[in-house]
Motif scaffolding. Structure first.
Motif, PDB file in Angstrom:
ATOM      1  N   ASN A 122       0.837  -1.155  -0.058  1.00  0.00           N
ATOM      2  CA  ASN A 122       0.021  -0.027  -0.061  1.00  0.00           C
ATOM      3  C   ASN A 122       0.704   1.193  -0.082  1.00  0.00           C
ATOM      4  O   ASN A 122       2.080   1.178   0.348  1.00  0.00           O
ATOM      5  N   ALA A 123       0.337   2.200  -0.613  1.00  0.00           N
ATOM      6  CA  ALA A 123       0.981   3.531  -0.328  1.00  0.00           C
ATOM      7  C   ALA A 123      -0.020   4.310   0.438  1.00  0.00           C
ATOM      8  O   ALA A 123      -1.211   4.681   0.385  1.00  0.00           O
ATOM      9  N   TRP A 124       0.560   4.579   1.618  1.00  0.00           N
ATOM     10  CA  TRP A 124       0.010   5.586   2.823  1.00  0.00           C
ATOM     11  C   TRP A 124       0.156   7.288   2.803  1.00  0.00           C
ATOM     12  O   TRP A 124       1.405   7.280   2.544  1.00  0.00           O
ATOM     13  N   TYR A 125      -0.746   7.733   3.199  1.00  0.00           N
ATOM     14  CA  TYR A 125      -0.449   9.042   3.456  1.00  0.00           C
ATOM     15  C   TYR A 125      -0.811   9.260   4.965  1.00  0.00           C
ATOM     16  O   TYR A 125      -1.874   8.523   5.461  1.00  0.00           O
ATOM     17  N   TYR A 126      -0.169  10.309   5.586  1.00  0.00           N
ATOM     18  CA  TYR A 126      -0.562  10.607   7.148  1.00  0.00           C
ATOM     19  C   TYR A 126      -0.439  12.105   7.333  1.00  0.00           C
ATOM     20  O   TYR A 126       0.379  12.571   6.695  1.00  0.00           O
ATOM     21  N   TRP A 172      -4.587   7.774   5.297  1.00  0.00           N
ATOM     22  CA  TRP A 172      -5.339   7.436   4.245  1.00  0.00           C
ATOM     23  C   TRP A 172      -4.582   6.598   3.096  1.00  0.00           C
ATOM     24  O   TRP A 172      -3.412   6.684   3.058  1.00  0.00           O
ATOM     25  N   ARG A 173      -5.183   5.753   2.706  1.00  0.00           N
ATOM     26  CA  ARG A 173      -4.507   4.862   1.354  1.00  0.00           C
ATOM     27  C   ARG A 173      -5.874   4.605   0.321  1.00  0.00           C
ATOM     28  O   ARG A 173      -6.956   4.854   0.513  1.00  0.00           O
ATOM     29  N   ASP A 174      -5.295   4.245  -0.694  1.00  0.00           N
ATOM     30  CA  ASP A 174      -6.087   4.002  -1.911  1.00  0.00           C
ATOM     31  C   ASP A 174      -7.175   2.810  -1.487  1.00  0.00           C
ATOM     32  O   ASP A 174      -6.958   1.842  -0.619  1.00  0.00           O
ATOM     33  N   GLY A 220       3.806  11.490   2.852  1.00  0.00           N
ATOM     34  CA  GLY A 220       3.303  10.421   2.001  1.00  0.00           C
ATOM     35  C   GLY A 220       3.659  10.655   0.412  1.00  0.00           C
ATOM     36  O   GLY A 220       4.072  11.660  -0.077  1.00  0.00           O
ATOM     37  N   PRO A 221       3.628   9.795  -0.205  1.00  0.00           N
ATOM     38  CA  PRO A 221       3.069   8.376   0.139  1.00  0.00           C
ATOM     39  C   PRO A 221       4.389   7.565   0.701  1.00  0.00           C
ATOM     40  O   PRO A 221       5.742   7.778   0.476  1.00  0.00           O
ATOM     41  N   SER A 239       5.586   3.373   2.308  1.00  0.00           N
ATOM     42  CA  SER A 239       5.130   2.082   2.252  1.00  0.00           C
ATOM     43  C   SER A 239       4.745   1.515   3.621  1.00  0.00           C
ATOM     44  O   SER A 239       4.657   2.191   4.565  1.00  0.00           O
ATOM     45  N   ASP A 240       4.124   0.323   3.652  1.00  0.00           N
ATOM     46  CA  ASP A 240       3.705  -0.346   4.844  1.00  0.00           C
ATOM     47  C   ASP A 240       4.797  -0.468   6.030  1.00  0.00           C
ATOM     48  O   ASP A 240       4.718  -0.091   6.923  1.00  0.00           O
TER      49      ASP A 240
END
Length: 387
Positions: free
Chosen positions: A2-6, A38-40, A15-16, A18-19
């Motif tokens: 996943n590509a995460w944003y915080y 948030w992630r896709d 972000g993005p 990784s896990d």
């Protein structure tokens, strides 16, 4: 992957990542359970706590040599005690918080009473030297009593916003105060937390007892300020050292603090009640002496009504020796205005305290009502009729 944003502590989007990178940031404390992520595939930003299971598990504990040899840079290993979860937080229970509160109360109370006594002496000296009027003295005493809230604010807000994150009592019980992200409080939030505790005092301490049943052991002032009281090892690189249950030593400390607090309360009550009881006993003995004098005064009034003069002495009146062991003598006296009175002189004995050797003057006015005055006896020890 996943590509995460915080959202970081500065409320900036990152972000993005990784896990694995998000897991590392979590273990380092750069993000926590309440951090918005948030992630896709997610309809909106949500707290990270809802998706912790998607992140890689913490790596096993490595020997120091292995860590030095190639542990990923910036990743904080778990505690040496075992595979401790760095995301685990132990909230301080009611008993630990109570013990800390009692320690802090005794500490700040002791300091305050020393300051209070010094302040009262200083106000008295200034009032005497400057010839203060009543209002000036009252203002000085009000200022002295305002020292307590100022001292309390400086102590609680100052220490809880310091690097220690705890008062002396909390340090002794191994707990600290943090915000919702596990961070140290600023002085403003620590002040708001202190101010919130005033509400708990006003509602008969119910706000403090809330720490016994709220989900994360928050008292009312914690809920108002958004703070938490946790084990001192929470949000550190050694979460496995957190105390989950009260051990024998901790129980002994809390019990000792409670016992000392109880003894202090008993001592204060004794300091107030013992003198009050002693005054009550002395006053009851003075009342008995006044009653014997009043009986003699009635006979004097009858004698004067029949003879139009005062008796020469007790013998002419037919008075017997005093029945009360507290009375030294009973004399008949004639005042300059021609009225007659009975003078009851008390004995000089320890049991009479401040009333020893005092004199009660008992008589009757022309309408037949009893009169009473005193000499050498404090008002607090007199019957109400003699004040």
């Amino acid at each position: 992957m996943n590509a995460w944003y915080y959202v970081d502590a500065g409320h900036n989007r990152q972000g993005p990542v990784s896990d694995e990178d998000l897991a590392v940031a979590f273990r380092q404390g750069r993000v926590n359970r309440d951090t918005l992520v948030w992630r896709d595939g997610l309809p909106q930003w949500v707290p990270l706590e809802r998706h912790l299971a998607e992140l890689p598990a913490p790596p096993p504990t490595l020997p120091a040599s292995d860590a030095a040899a190639g542990f990923p840079a910036g990743v904080i290993p778990p505690a040496a005690q075992g595979n401790a979860d760095p995301n685990d937080v132990v909230d301080a229970g009611f008993i630990r918080r109570l013990g800390a509160y009692l320690i802090d109360s005794m500490l700040i109370g002791s300091v305050y009473y020393v300051v209070l006594m010094v302040g009262m002496v200083a106000v008295a000296i200034v009032a005497a030297g400057q010839d203060f009027e009543g209002d000036g003295f009252i203002v000085g005493m009000v200022l002295v009593y305002l020292i307590y809230p100022v001292l309390s604010l400086a102590y609680y807000a100052g220490m809880e916003s310091s690097k220690l994150q705890a008062t002396v009592g909390k340090l002794a019980l191994g707990i600290k105060v943090v915000d919702s992200r596990g961070r140290r409080l600023g002085f403003g939030r620590a002040t708001a937390r202190w101010a919130g505790s005033i509400v708990s005092y006003l509602i008969l301490y119910i706000g403090f007892f809330m720490a016994g049943w709220t989900r994360r052991k928050q008292a009312l002032h914690d809920l108002m300020a958004g703070t938490f009281v946790v084990d001192k090892w929470a949000y550190t690189d050694q979460p496995g050292r957190q105390v989950r249950e009260l051990n024998g030593c901790l129980v002994a400390v809390v019990a000792g603090v409670v016992a000392m607090g109880a003894l202090a309360v008993v001592g204060i009550l004794a300091a107030i009640s013992v003198p009050a009881y002693q005054d009550y006993v002395v006053r009851s003995r003075v009342v008995a002496a006044q009653a014997e004098g009043a009986a003699a005064a009635r006979r004097v009034a009858e004698f004067r009504a029949q003879t139009d003069r005062c008796p020469r002495d007790g013998a002419e009146l037919g008075l017997a020796a005093p029945s009360s062991a507290d009375i030294q003598e009973i004399l008949v006296i004639e005042n300059p205005d021609g009225t007659c009175e009975i003078a009851v002189t008390l004995r000089d004995v320890d049991g009479l305290g401040g009333a020893a050797s005092g004199v009660l003057y008992v008589g009757q006015d022309p309408e037949g009502a009893g009169t009473c005055s005193a000499e050498g006896i404090p008002d607090r020890l007199l019957p109400s009729a003699c004040k």
